[in-house]
Write a protein that holds these residues in place. Structure first.
Motif, short mmCIF file in Angstrom:
data_model
loop_
_atom_site.label_atom_id
_atom_site.label_comp_id
_atom_site.label_asym_id
_atom_site.label_seq_id
_atom_site.Cartn_x
_atom_site.Cartn_y
_atom_site.Cartn_z
N GLN A 47 0.81 -1.22 0.00
CA GLN A 47 0.00 0.00 0.00
C GLN A 47 0.85 1.27 0.00
N HIS A 48 2.07 1.18 0.50
CA HIS A 48 2.94 2.36 0.59
C HIS A 48 3.97 2.41 -0.54
N THR A 49 3.89 1.44 -1.48
CA THR A 49 4.86 1.40 -2.58
C THR A 49 4.13 1.13 -3.90
N ALA A 50 4.10 -0.13 -4.32
CA ALA A 50 3.52 -0.46 -5.62
C ALA A 50 2.03 -0.15 -5.69
N GLY A 51 1.30 -0.34 -4.60
CA GLY A 51 -0.13 -0.02 -4.60
C GLY A 51 -0.38 1.46 -4.72
N ALA A 52 0.43 2.26 -4.04
CA ALA A 52 0.31 3.71 -4.15
C ALA A 52 0.65 4.18 -5.56
N ALA A 53 1.66 3.55 -6.17
CA ALA A 53 2.00 3.89 -7.56
C ALA A 53 0.83 3.59 -8.49
N GLN A 54 0.16 2.46 -8.27
CA GLN A 54 -1.01 2.11 -9.07
C GLN A 54 -2.10 3.16 -8.91
N ALA A 55 -2.33 3.61 -7.67
CA ALA A 55 -3.35 4.62 -7.41
C ALA A 55 -3.05 5.92 -8.15
N GLY A 70 7.67 2.75 -7.36
CA GLY A 70 7.04 1.89 -6.36
C GLY A 70 7.41 0.42 -6.44
N ASN A 71 8.39 0.06 -7.28
CA ASN A 71 8.76 -1.34 -7.40
C ASN A 71 10.22 -1.46 -7.84
N LEU A 72 10.79 -2.62 -7.67
CA LEU A 72 12.14 -2.90 -8.15
C LEU A 72 12.04 -3.87 -9.32
N ARG A 73 11.60 -3.34 -10.43
CA ARG A 73 11.46 -4.13 -11.65
C ARG A 73 12.19 -3.42 -12.78
N PRO A 74 12.68 -4.16 -13.77
CA PRO A 74 13.31 -3.50 -14.91
C PRO A 74 12.39 -2.46 -15.53
N GLY A 75 12.93 -1.27 -15.77
CA GLY A 75 12.17 -0.17 -16.34
C GLY A 75 11.65 0.82 -15.32
N CYS A 76 11.54 0.41 -14.05
CA CYS A 76 11.11 1.35 -13.01
C CYS A 76 12.21 2.37 -12.74
N GLU A 77 11.81 3.57 -12.40
CA GLU A 77 12.78 4.59 -12.03
C GLU A 77 13.54 4.14 -10.79
N ALA A 78 14.81 4.54 -10.74
CA ALA A 78 15.71 4.00 -9.72
C ALA A 78 15.62 4.78 -8.42
N ASP A 79 14.45 4.68 -7.78
CA ASP A 79 14.23 5.22 -6.44
C ASP A 79 14.14 4.03 -5.48
N PHE A 80 15.06 3.93 -4.55
CA PHE A 80 15.01 2.81 -3.63
C PHE A 80 15.64 3.20 -2.30
N VAL A 81 15.38 2.37 -1.29
CA VAL A 81 15.93 2.61 0.04
C VAL A 81 16.77 1.42 0.45
N VAL A 82 17.78 1.72 1.26
CA VAL A 82 18.61 0.69 1.88
C VAL A 82 18.18 0.60 3.34
N LEU A 83 17.60 -0.53 3.71
CA LEU A 83 17.05 -0.70 5.05
C LEU A 83 17.97 -1.57 5.90
#
Length: 436
Positions: A355-363, A371-384
């Protein structure tokens, strides 16, 4: 190209999580020169495909999509934690006085830095946010967002009635200003514009009609507002719009329900409204910390699932009590438990994270973009860092499966878990997670 070796968290189309304990994330430019994810998967399967690419090793860390905040208020950063009897007194006593300060351009510029620093500290790489009624509040936020390379969607608030001096705007000029801001910012760099009626009671019919006309003229822009947050507010809407079937239908009557329209709260709605959200393509921004803090009510997850409309999570700062997605996800879990049904629902950790990542992107209509780590997605990510605090380290060390690992971070996590943030493929925040 750059590559990162760590555990990877991403999402399938059905919202379930995909987890690679030893993964490789490869980032590089696409044909248009944008920094995107080129590959993501098991290290053993991918490592041989990228000879010569520098690999940053991050043992014990998890790479996950940057969080997306579907609804919050840039000018209410300093309003967090203000006591009030409910929504309407809170607006009058705290929100409007703080927002009036944004008539000073220098104040707006200074607050843009504070606001964006807080988003990034908490791992939020995309947000849909309200500004104030002052056009330069939008400029201040989006100029700084552009400088940082952020994906940000924002809009000047429309409020030409039932608002005090200092924040009330004038009908015709507010629409002219909105169109000028659309032309200036929509589609520039990684930025977007949202037509932003504050909420139906704050706008005359002429202003709402004009907003709907702009929405029709510029179909790629977003729309954002509030609906059915508080019962006193709903009664007020019925008095002001007596011919409307419901609060939500007021926006439909003025052409403000469509794809890329995000309505915060959606608590006190019925199944007809839920069907309307689904049919129109509009989405709900679920704001659990705000709803709990202001005593507004509980989003009905079971009814939302049954109706099949889009929704995602939002902090709703400053009615919301934290920028932290971990706090928001935990509050959503509480809300699901309480719900509007006798039984309630137990939201799965993977669902909360979705809901806070891929679901929000869908909305937002940005599925496959963020909102996802898939080929073609913009390279926004976090290191946890799942060992960011001693208690969290103890808990995650005993996690038997992915749900237990994610839920440990949801319950015990905060900004200390977010060790690094990558925006558009560039690490923009480097900090050691606190050990206490």
């Amino acid at each position: 190209m750059q590559a990162y070796r760590a555990a990877l968290l991403s999402f399938h189309d059905d919202g379930s999580a995909r987890y690679e304990p030893d993964g490789l994330l490869v980032v590089g430019p696409d044909a248009a020169g944008r920094k995107v994810i080129r590959a993501a998967g098991a290290h053993a399967a991918l490592a041989g495909n990228y000879p010569g690419v520098h690999v940053t090793h991050l043992p014990g860390r998890i790479l996950a999509p940057g969080f997306i905040d579907l609804h919050l208020h840039f000018p209410q950063t300093d309003v967090i934690g203000s006591p009030a009897e409910g929504l309407l007194p809170w607006l009058e006593d705290y929100t409007f006085p703080h927002e009036s300060r944004f008539s000073d351009h220098a104040h707006a510029v200074a607050m843009a830095d504070v606001f964006l620093d807080e988003l990034l500290r908490n791992g939020v790489t995309t947000a849909l946010t309200f500004c104030t009624s002052h056009p330069h509040s939008v400029d201040a936020l989006l100029e700084e967002s552009e400088r940082r390379g952020l994906r940000m969607i924002a809009g000047k608030v429309l409020q030409d009635r039932h608002s005090p001096d200092g924040v009330r705007d004038e009908t015709e000029q507010s629409l002219l200003d909105t169109e000028a801001l659309i032309r200036r910012w929509q589609g520039r760099a990684r930025l977007g514009y949202a037509i932003t009626p504050r909420f139906a009671p704050s706008c005359t019919e002429a202003q709402l009609r004009g907003a709907g006309e702009l929405a029709a003229r510029y179909p790629d822009v977003w729309i954002q507002s509030h609906v059915a947050e508080n019962r006193d507010e709903i009664r007020w809407v019925h008095q002001l719009f007596p011919h409307a079937r419901s609060y939500l239908s007021v926006y439909e009557d003025f052409g403000l329900l469509r794809e890329r329209a995000i309505y915060a709260h959606c608590i006190h709605i019925d199944d007809t409204d839920r069907a309307l959200l689904r049919a129109s393509g509009a989405a709900a921004a679920v704001s659990p910390t705000s709803n709990l803090f202001l005593g507004s009510g509980f989003f009905d997850y079971e009814a939302a699932r049954r109706a099949g409309f889009r929704y995602g999570l939002a902090s709703d700062v400053g009615g919301g009590t934290s920028f932290s997605p971990f706090h928001t996800m935990l509050a959503a879990y509480y809300v699901g438990r309480e719900g509007q049904t006798k039984i309630g629902v137990s939201l799965a950790p993977q669902d909360l994270w979705w809901q806070h990542t891929a679901g929000a992107a869908q909305a937002l209509g940005l599925e496959g973009v963020i909102g996802n780590l898939r080929p073609g997605c913009e390279a926004d990510f976090v290191v946890l860092d799942p060992q960011a605090t001693p208690l969290l380290a103890r808990k995650t060390a005993h996690a038997r499966n992915l749900d237990e690992l994610l839920f440990s971070m949801i319950v015990l996590g905060d900004d200390r878990v977010v060790e690094q943030v990558a925006v558009d493929g560039v690490i923009t925040s480097r900090r050691k997670a606190a050990a206490a």
